[in-house]
Design a protein around this motif. Structure first.
Motif: not given
Lengths: 115, 111
Positions: B2-9, B14-27
């Protein structure tokens, strides 16, 4: 409704000792899962209990064990403590195991330090 | 395995929009969760996706593409209190209630 409670919140032990941690799930929740959180490894699944039976187990050595009581309260035990067992141990409860929209709710954790 | 990747930091204003990505390879994929964890506190549930598409919940939205093994968490109108770690987790296997977590993304919101 009270949340998940864990006792004790903090523990200091020495290598070779054993420790028992306790978790009381949200009232009505029957599934309890345990996780270990460390800075290097993140959150790792230990095991899950439902109806006093262990349903799933993560990749941890046999020194880590647990049980669940008829009132859904759960305990986990770590024997022969090692320095690497220092971590935050989190308990999470859910209504039933893996319902289609079921969610796990976490307790505040027990911070274990092994010296 | 199993593997999940996310950016570390990540850092956002303030007031802005942020997108946090997550990619995964799991069974045995059986749903994807996002949790928020403030330093020294327990993770708190944010969102759950089991079907493809966008789930919106106030300032937070989560998207899932099962074919791509990809999810993101979108935070709008950022507030200072949103500074925390965001954990992507996949529930493994039918009938199972164990979550496989990524190592989390530490978000810092600056004035």
């Amino acid at each position: 409704k009270a949340g998940v409670t864990q006792t004790p919140r903090y523990l200091i032990k020495t290598r070779g000792q054993q420790v028992t941690l306790s978790c009381s799930p949200i009232s009505g929740h029957r599934s309890v899962s345990w996780y270990q959180q460390t800075p290097g490894q993140g959150l790792q699944f230990l095991f899950e209990y439902f109806s006093e039976t262990q349903r799933n187990k993560g990749n941890f050595p046999g020194r880590f064990s647990g049980r669940q009581f008829s009132n859904s309260r759960s305990e986990m035990n770590v024997s022969t403590l090692e320095l690497g067992d220092s971590a935050l141990y989190l308990c999470a409860s859910s209504l039933v195991p893996s319902g289609s929209t079921d969610t796990q709710y976490f307790g505040p954790g027990t911070r274990l330090t092994v010296l | 395995g199993q593997n999940i990747d996310q950016p570390t930091e990540m850092t956002a204003t303030e007031g802005a929009i942020v997108q946090i990505n997550c990619t995964y390879q799991t069974s045995g994929f059986n749903g994807l969760f996002w949790y928020q964890q403030h330093a020294g506190e327990a993770p708190t549930f944010l969102s759950y996706n089991v079907l493809d598409g966008l789930e919106e919940k106030g300032r937070f939205s989560s998207f899932l593409s099962r074919s791509k093994g990809y999810s993101y968490l979108l935070l709008k109108e950022l507030q200072m209190k949103d500074s925390a770690s965001y954990l992507c987790a996949v529930r493994i296997g039918a009938g199972a209630n164990n979550l496989f977590f990524g190592t989390g993304t530490r978000l810092t919101v600056i004035p």
